[in-house]
Design a protein around this motif. Structure first.
Motif, mmCIF file in Angstrom:
data_model
loop_
_atom_site.group_PDB
_atom_site.id
_atom_site.type_symbol
_atom_site.label_atom_id
_atom_site.label_comp_id
_atom_site.label_asym_id
_atom_site.label_seq_id
_atom_site.Cartn_x
_atom_site.Cartn_y
_atom_site.Cartn_z
ATOM 1 N N ILE A 12 0.814 -1.168 0.118
ATOM 2 C CA ILE A 12 0.066 -0.063 0.129
ATOM 3 C C ILE A 12 0.974 1.347 0.073
ATOM 4 C CG2 ILE A 12 -0.301 0.150 2.564
ATOM 5 C CD1 ILE A 12 -3.388 0.669 1.829
ATOM 6 N N GLU A 13 2.239 1.078 0.579
ATOM 7 C CA GLU A 13 2.934 2.340 0.727
ATOM 8 C C GLU A 13 3.425 2.767 -0.892
ATOM 9 O OE1 GLU A 13 3.268 0.030 4.279
ATOM 10 O OE2 GLU A 13 3.763 -0.448 2.258
ATOM 11 N N LEU A 14 3.324 1.858 -1.836
ATOM 12 C CA LEU A 14 3.838 2.388 -3.117
ATOM 13 C C LEU A 14 2.536 3.177 -3.915
ATOM 14 C CD1 LEU A 14 5.519 -0.881 -4.403
ATOM 15 C CD2 LEU A 14 6.367 1.521 -3.702
ATOM 16 N N GLY A 15 1.332 3.114 -3.012
ATOM 17 C CA GLY A 15 0.277 3.919 -3.861
ATOM 18 C C GLY A 15 0.396 5.463 -3.518
ATOM 19 N N LYS A 16 1.383 6.089 -2.947
ATOM 20 C CA LYS A 16 1.466 7.228 -2.649
ATOM 21 C C LYS A 16 2.938 7.844 -2.680
ATOM 22 C CE LYS A 16 0.605 6.646 2.064
ATOM 23 N NZ LYS A 16 0.063 5.413 2.592
ATOM 24 N N GLY A 17 3.122 8.967 -3.303
ATOM 25 C CA GLY A 17 4.463 9.439 -3.215
ATOM 26 C C GLY A 17 5.404 9.170 -4.345
ATOM 27 N N ILE A 18 5.090 8.533 -5.332
ATOM 28 C CA ILE A 18 5.894 8.136 -6.571
ATOM 29 C C ILE A 18 4.988 8.689 -7.644
ATOM 30 C CG2 ILE A 18 7.064 6.547 -7.775
ATOM 31 C CD1 ILE A 18 6.801 4.598 -5.328
ATOM 32 N N PRO A 19 5.622 9.919 -8.258
ATOM 33 C CA PRO A 19 4.827 10.297 -9.310
ATOM 34 C C PRO A 19 4.605 9.250 -10.552
ATOM 35 C CG PRO A 19 6.683 11.789 -8.981
ATOM 36 C CD PRO A 19 6.844 10.396 -8.029
ATOM 37 N N SER A 20 3.410 9.381 -11.157
ATOM 38 C CA SER A 20 3.226 8.307 -12.249
ATOM 39 C C SER A 20 2.840 6.829 -11.626
ATOM 40 C CB SER A 20 3.952 8.535 -13.345
ATOM 41 O OG SER A 20 3.660 7.879 -14.248
ATOM 42 N N VAL A 21 3.796 6.451 -11.036
ATOM 43 C CA VAL A 21 3.682 5.137 -10.622
ATOM 44 C C VAL A 21 2.461 4.886 -9.491
ATOM 45 C CG1 VAL A 21 4.988 3.037 -9.356
ATOM 46 C CG2 VAL A 21 6.021 4.518 -11.056
ATOM 47 N N SER A 22 2.428 5.753 -8.412
ATOM 48 C CA SER A 22 1.522 5.690 -7.489
ATOM 49 C C SER A 22 0.052 6.006 -8.091
ATOM 50 C CB SER A 22 1.690 6.543 -6.516
ATOM 51 O OG SER A 22 2.939 6.561 -5.815
ATOM 52 N N TYR A 23 0.130 6.745 -9.151
ATOM 53 C CA TYR A 23 -1.348 7.191 -9.629
ATOM 54 C C TYR A 23 -1.844 5.923 -10.360
ATOM 55 C CZ TYR A 23 -4.716 9.431 -12.589
ATOM 56 O OH TYR A 23 -5.950 9.657 -13.135
ATOM 57 N N LEU A 25 -0.884 2.725 -10.016
ATOM 58 C CA LEU A 25 -1.422 1.824 -9.118
ATOM 59 C C LEU A 25 -2.728 1.943 -8.250
ATOM 60 C CD1 LEU A 25 1.926 0.896 -7.310
ATOM 61 C CD2 LEU A 25 0.868 -0.398 -8.736
ATOM 62 N N ARG A 26 -2.838 3.098 -7.936
ATOM 63 C CA ARG A 26 -4.305 3.435 -7.562
ATOM 64 C C ARG A 26 -5.589 3.359 -8.574
ATOM 65 N NH1 ARG A 26 -1.409 8.129 -5.404
ATOM 66 N NH2 ARG A 26 -2.742 9.321 -6.624
ATOM 67 N N HIS A 27 -5.265 3.769 -9.767
ATOM 68 C CA HIS A 27 -6.286 4.054 -10.704
ATOM 69 C C HIS A 27 -6.391 3.136 -11.800
ATOM 70 C CE1 HIS A 27 -7.531 7.791 -8.426
ATOM 71 N NE2 HIS A 27 -6.345 8.097 -8.578
ATOM 72 N N GLY A 28 -5.356 2.350 -11.672
ATOM 73 C CA GLY A 28 -5.295 1.321 -12.870
ATOM 74 C C GLY A 28 -5.778 -0.293 -12.903
ATOM 75 N N GLY A 29 -6.006 -0.247 -11.767
ATOM 76 C CA GLY A 29 -6.936 -1.601 -11.353
ATOM 77 C C GLY A 29 -5.807 -2.631 -10.682
ATOM 78 N N ALA A 30 -4.794 -2.088 -9.799
ATOM 79 C CA ALA A 30 -3.802 -3.000 -9.375
ATOM 80 C C ALA A 30 -4.547 -3.254 -7.792
ATOM 81 C CB ALA A 30 -2.447 -2.088 -8.930
ATOM 82 N N ALA A 31 -3.739 -4.044 -6.940
ATOM 83 C CA ALA A 31 -4.247 -4.365 -5.655
ATOM 84 C C ALA A 31 -3.271 -3.710 -4.889
ATOM 85 C CB ALA A 31 -4.656 -5.911 -5.486
ATOM 86 N N LEU A 32 -3.629 -2.945 -3.886
ATOM 87 C CA LEU A 32 -2.738 -2.440 -2.906
ATOM 88 C C LEU A 32 -3.055 -2.998 -1.806
ATOM 89 C CD1 LEU A 32 -3.039 1.470 -3.857
ATOM 90 C CD2 LEU A 32 -1.198 -0.318 -4.211
ATOM 91 N N ILE A 33 -2.093 -3.702 -1.022
ATOM 92 C CA ILE A 33 -2.191 -4.581 0.066
ATOM 93 C C ILE A 33 -1.304 -3.999 1.119
ATOM 94 C CG2 ILE A 33 -3.137 -6.525 -0.998
ATOM 95 C CD1 ILE A 33 -0.486 -7.777 -0.453
ATOM 96 N N ASP A 34 -2.113 -4.047 2.572
ATOM 97 C CA ASP A 34 -1.138 -3.621 3.756
ATOM 98 C C ASP A 34 -0.573 -4.915 4.184
ATOM 99 O OD1 ASP A 34 -0.326 -2.880 5.886
ATOM 100 O OD2 ASP A 34 -2.221 -1.787 6.621
#
Length: 151
Positions: A12-23, A25-34
């Motif tokens: 889940i940490e990769l879902g914020k703070g990395i330009p383009s990649v985070s966006y 991951l959040r909006h492209g259908g990826a699964a963000l897990i804690d």
């Protein structure tokens, strides 16, 4: 890989703070897990598996979890694979070995290990439907990947 529309399972940490990649991951259908909260990750993986099966997308999972610090692979975390196997019965599994990725962050984030040669080995695809015992399949995949790791 572009034609297969790969979707990633990432922490889940990769879902914020990395330009383009985070966006993406959040909006492209990826699964963000804690990874600290298994109760959140199992439903997220189930939803992800259903999404992959319904939309005929490919999923990318790193079952080793965290990158090893010395190049020797850690044991696979099998729960995520088991959930995906259950939710995507028509899946085609393509094991990939990545050699020398651990050298990139050998000393932490600085100095980054520039000039390291990463080597990707794409192994023979496996049809999920041909295996009745999913644990046997996971062991086979793990053995295939770890056998190709170069020290």
């Amino acid at each position: 890989m572009r034609k297969h529309h790969p979707k990633f399972i990432s922490k889940i940490e990769l879902g914020k703070g990395i330009p383009s990649v985070s966006y993406n991951l959040r909006h492209g259908g990826a699964a963000l897990i804690d990874r600290k909260n298994p109760r959140q990750s199992l439903p997220a993986l189930m939803k992800f598996g259903e999404y992959l099966e319904k939309n005929k997308r490919s999923g990318v999972i790193f079952p080793e979890g965290t990158r090893s610090k010395n190049g020797k692979p850690k044991p696979f975390q099998t729960k995520g694979l088991e959930v995906l196997f259950k939710k995507t019965p028509s899946a085609l599994i393509v094991p990939i070995t990545i050699n020398n990725s651990w050298k990139m962050l050998r000393y932490g984030k600085f100095p980054m290990g520039l000039g390291n040669h990463l080597k990707f080995t794409v192994h023979k695809p496996i049809e999920l439907a041909t295996f009745a015992d999913k644990q046997e399949l996971i062991n086979s995949i793990e053995k295939t990947i770890t056998k190709s790791i170069e020290s």
